[in-house]
Design a protein around this motif. Structure first.
Motif, PDB file in Angstrom:
ATOM      1  N   GLU A 225    -167.357  93.581 -95.425  1.00  0.00           N
ATOM      2  CA  GLU A 225    -167.763  92.172 -95.306  1.00  0.00           C
ATOM      3  C   GLU A 225    -168.658  91.959 -94.076  1.00  0.00           C
ATOM      4  O   GLU A 225    -169.485  91.054 -94.048  1.00  0.00           O
ATOM      5  CB  GLU A 225    -166.542  91.251 -95.251  1.00  0.00           C
ATOM      6  CG  GLU A 225    -165.695  91.341 -93.990  1.00  0.00           C
ATOM      7  CD  GLU A 225    -164.711  92.505 -93.980  1.00  0.00           C
ATOM      8  OE1 GLU A 225    -164.017  92.668 -92.966  1.00  0.00           O
ATOM      9  OE2 GLU A 225    -164.636  93.243 -94.986  1.00  0.00           O
ATOM     10  N   LYS A 235    -159.977  91.088 -89.066  1.00  0.00           N
ATOM     11  CA  LYS A 235    -159.798  92.134 -90.063  1.00  0.00           C
ATOM     12  C   LYS A 235    -160.938  93.174 -90.022  1.00  0.00           C
ATOM     13  O   LYS A 235    -160.771  94.288 -90.517  1.00  0.00           O
ATOM     14  CB  LYS A 235    -159.687  91.514 -91.464  1.00  0.00           C
ATOM     15  CG  LYS A 235    -158.475  90.577 -91.637  1.00  0.00           C
ATOM     16  CD  LYS A 235    -157.166  91.322 -91.447  1.00  0.00           C
ATOM     17  CE  LYS A 235    -155.946  90.433 -91.654  1.00  0.00           C
ATOM     18  NZ  LYS A 235    -155.636  90.191 -93.059  1.00  0.00           N
ATOM     19  N   GLN A 308    -158.287  98.500 -96.534  1.00  0.00           N
ATOM     20  CA  GLN A 308    -158.316  97.938 -97.880  1.00  0.00           C
ATOM     21  C   GLN A 308    -159.583  97.102 -98.088  1.00  0.00           C
ATOM     22  O   GLN A 308    -160.082  96.448 -97.165  1.00  0.00           O
ATOM     23  CB  GLN A 308    -157.083  97.065 -98.114  1.00  0.00           C
ATOM     24  CG  GLN A 308    -155.759  97.824 -98.055  1.00  0.00           C
ATOM     25  CD  GLN A 308    -155.563  98.754 -99.240  1.00  0.00           C
ATOM     26  OE1 GLN A 308    -155.074  98.354-100.285  1.00  0.00           O
ATOM     27  NE2 GLN A 308    -155.963 100.001 -99.075  1.00  0.00           N
ATOM     28  N   ASP A 309    -160.083  97.127 -99.309  1.00  0.00           N
ATOM     29  CA  ASP A 309    -161.312  96.405 -99.623  1.00  0.00           C
ATOM     30  C   ASP A 309    -161.146  94.906 -99.379  1.00  0.00           C
ATOM     31  O   ASP A 309    -162.001  94.261 -98.764  1.00  0.00           O
ATOM     32  CB  ASP A 309    -161.700  96.681-101.079  1.00  0.00           C
ATOM     33  CG  ASP A 309    -163.088  96.153-101.415  1.00  0.00           C
ATOM     34  OD1 ASP A 309    -163.861  95.896-100.474  1.00  0.00           O
ATOM     35  OD2 ASP A 309    -163.392  96.000-102.609  1.00  0.00           O
ATOM     36  N   ALA A 310    -160.044  94.346 -99.848  1.00  0.00           N
ATOM     37  CA  ALA A 310    -159.775  92.921 -99.654  1.00  0.00           C
ATOM     38  C   ALA A 310    -159.205  92.687 -98.254  1.00  0.00           C
ATOM     39  O   ALA A 310    -158.200  93.295 -97.884  1.00  0.00           O
ATOM     40  CB  ALA A 310    -158.801  92.416-100.714  1.00  0.00           C
ATOM     41  N   MET A 311    -159.838  91.802 -97.492  1.00  0.00           N
ATOM     42  CA  MET A 311    -159.375  91.538 -96.126  1.00  0.00           C
ATOM     43  C   MET A 311    -157.911  91.121 -96.086  1.00  0.00           C
ATOM     44  O   MET A 311    -157.171  91.501 -95.176  1.00  0.00           O
ATOM     45  CB  MET A 311    -160.234  90.454 -95.481  1.00  0.00           C
ATOM     46  CG  MET A 311    -161.633  90.873 -95.131  1.00  0.00           C
ATOM     47  SD  MET A 311    -162.461  89.617 -94.123  1.00  0.00           S
ATOM     48  CE  MET A 311    -162.552  88.252 -95.289  1.00  0.00           C
ATOM     49  N   ALA A 312    -157.498  90.326 -97.062  1.00  0.00           N
ATOM     50  CA  ALA A 312    -156.137  89.799 -97.060  1.00  0.00           C
ATOM     51  C   ALA A 312    -155.088  90.896 -97.156  1.00  0.00           C
ATOM     52  O   ALA A 312    -153.933  90.703 -96.764  1.00  0.00           O
ATOM     53  CB  ALA A 312    -155.960  88.806 -98.204  1.00  0.00           C
ATOM     54  N   ARG A 313    -155.471  92.050 -97.682  1.00  0.00           N
ATOM     55  CA  ARG A 313    -154.530  93.163 -97.827  1.00  0.00           C
ATOM     56  C   ARG A 313    -154.370  93.981 -96.542  1.00  0.00           C
ATOM     57  O   ARG A 313    -153.457  94.793 -96.441  1.00  0.00           O
ATOM     58  CB  ARG A 313    -154.974  94.094 -98.963  1.00  0.00           C
ATOM     59  CG  ARG A 313    -154.785  93.513-100.355  1.00  0.00           C
ATOM     60  CD  ARG A 313    -155.122  94.549-101.428  1.00  0.00           C
ATOM     61  NE  ARG A 313    -154.789  94.072-102.755  1.00  0.00           N
ATOM     62  CZ  ARG A 313    -153.597  94.226-103.335  1.00  0.00           C
ATOM     63  NH1 ARG A 313    -152.624  94.818-102.666  1.00  0.00           N
ATOM     64  NH2 ARG A 313    -153.379  93.768-104.547  1.00  0.00           N
ATOM     65  N   ARG A 314    -155.268  93.776 -95.597  1.00  0.00           N
ATOM     66  CA  ARG A 314    -155.156  94.522 -94.339  1.00  0.00           C
ATOM     67  C   ARG A 314    -154.128  93.838 -93.443  1.00  0.00           C
ATOM     68  O   ARG A 314    -154.182  92.629 -93.241  1.00  0.00           O
ATOM     69  CB  ARG A 314    -156.515  94.574 -93.632  1.00  0.00           C
ATOM     70  CG  ARG A 314    -157.610  95.233 -94.444  1.00  0.00           C
ATOM     71  CD  ARG A 314    -158.958  95.132 -93.743  1.00  0.00           C
ATOM     72  NE  ARG A 314    -160.051  95.176 -94.727  1.00  0.00           N
ATOM     73  CZ  ARG A 314    -161.269  94.740 -94.523  1.00  0.00           C
ATOM     74  NH1 ARG A 314    -161.586  94.194 -93.343  1.00  0.00           N
ATOM     75  NH2 ARG A 314    -162.193  94.820 -95.473  1.00  0.00           N
ATOM     76  N   ALA A 339    -162.100 100.177 -99.093  1.00  0.00           N
ATOM     77  CA  ALA A 339    -163.543  99.964 -99.191  1.00  0.00           C
ATOM     78  C   ALA A 339    -164.228 101.236 -98.709  1.00  0.00           C
ATOM     79  O   ALA A 339    -164.204 101.551 -97.520  1.00  0.00           O
ATOM     80  CB  ALA A 339    -163.959  98.784 -98.329  1.00  0.00           C
TER      81      ALA A 339
END
Length: 387
Positions: A225, A235, A308-314, A339
């Protein structure tokens, strides 16, 4: 915002005026009791301390200048960071580092001893760290006499995590480092890690989730991102830490183009081995007899969670610290495909804040953009929505 951070802002604002009107830094700080007492050195003092900035004392080179080993008159060893006198980026980095860490003390952050702003000279003085950086010792191609056994690597990984957790969660406003990588992790004589080089750091304003800015950094460590949209968040640092964690455990740089294509990118290789159930194969074979394979694999899984690709998962850095120290279990079902660098290395990487029209393409290699936005300036945009 805590009082010391407010004082730091006052100090840097006055230093900025010093540059604009050509005054010496001593005139800025003397007699101002509410401003943090950053020691101000004369250029001549630092010239003598480094033996006229001798090449024999040069211990590092960065995008904005060089670092020299020096000895002050009282015998104190210091690292003297000389920023480019002709570059506007050198001025920005100088002011940014002063703003970010002039009032911050933590075991896992470098300590700013003082500065020099005499004439065209912009110099930062730090405590000297004997064991250099992770990139030169653990990951460097030259011989190092440091024994990076497993306990040493645990100490380094947990220490960096604690330093980042402090920047993200324990001070106000939070600081996003923006350039977490092996060359910016310095080691003292006891192998205690210190996060260094705050020249690209950003403060996260109240209620904001990210700052949009031009991209600068090393592509192997950049979160997607940020690399693609110029969107900087906590993140983003966590993604960079995840890559660094894989390097610490594996003893490998995140990118090595001399290897076969399928092995060139450490994150991709680690993910492939995780899917195959063979994570232990990426663990450094040179760790030694104290290796705890189960714990090493756990650290690798934390690295995958951080990327992780999705920030929320980090996970947040405070959670990362708990995972690395064993006080929180890792839920295996949360680890999804990270990612990967090949997902976005050929895409156009933004060189301006989100919404700007100009873009640049970067290959999958280390880079620093030639333009960086003014530190904490109004040209940066913030978003106040939930992450």
């Amino acid at each position: 915002m805590r009082e010391t951070q407010r004082n730091s802002f006052k100090f840097v604002a006055k230093m900025s005026c010093c540059f604009l009107f050509g005054k010496r830094a001593q005139h800025v700080v003397e007699g101002d009791d509410d401003v943090h007492s950053v020691k101000v050195f004369s250029y001549n003092e630092l010239r003598k301390a480094t033996q006229d900035f001798s090449g024999a004392n040069k211990i590092g080179e960065g995008g904005f200048g060089s670092v020299f080993r020096g000895m002050l008159k009282d015998g104190t060893l210091v690292a003297v960071k000389v920023l480019s006198a002709t570059s506007r980026q050198g001025v920005r980095e100088f002011l940014t580092e002063l703003t970010a860490i002039s009032d911050i003390k933590h075991e896992n952050l470098v300590t700013l001893v003082g500065c020099c702003a005499e004439g065209s000279h912009r110099i930062l003085v730090y405590n000297y760290l004997e064991k250099n950086s992770l990139s030169q010792t653990l990951l460097g191609s030259s011989y190092s006499n440091i024994q990076f056994n497993w306990r040493a690597r645990v100490k380094i990984a947990v220490g960096v995590a604690r330093g980042l957790a402090f920047l993200h969660e324990e001070i106000r406003p939070p600081i996003i480092h923006r350039d977490i990588k092996a060359s910016n992790i310095l080691l003292d004589k006891d192998l205690t890690p210190k996060i260094s080089d705050f020249g690209l750091a950003r403060l996260l304003p109240p209620n904001a989730t990210h700052v949009s800015t031009r991209v600068a950094g090393t592509l192997g460590y950049l979160a997607p991102e940020y690399a693609i949209r110029g969107q900087v968040t906590k993140k983003s640092d966590i993604y960079s830490f995840g890559v660094l964690l894989l390097e610490i455990v594996s003893g490998r740089c995140n990118t090595n183009t001399r290897l076969p294509h399928e092995d060139q990118f450490l994150l991709e290789k680690t993910w492939a081995l995780y899917e195959q159930g063979h994570l232990d194969e990426i663990v450094d074979v040179d760790i030694g007899d104290d290796l705890d394979v189960e714990e090493a694999c756990l650290f690798l899984k934390v690295g995958l969670l951080c990327t992780q690709d999705a920030m929320a998962r980090r996970p947040h850095m405070t959670t990362v610290v708990r995972m690395l120290t064993g006080s929180k279990n890792i839920s295996m079902e949360k680890i999804t495909r990270p990612a990967l660098i090949t997902d976005f290395a050929e895409l156009k990487v933004s060189s301006k804040p989100q919404g700007a029209s100009e873009t640049r393409s970067y290959p999958s290699r280390s880079f620093t953009t030639t333009e960086v936005t003014e530190p904490f300036s109004s040209s940066e945009t913030t978003t106040q929505t939930s992450m």
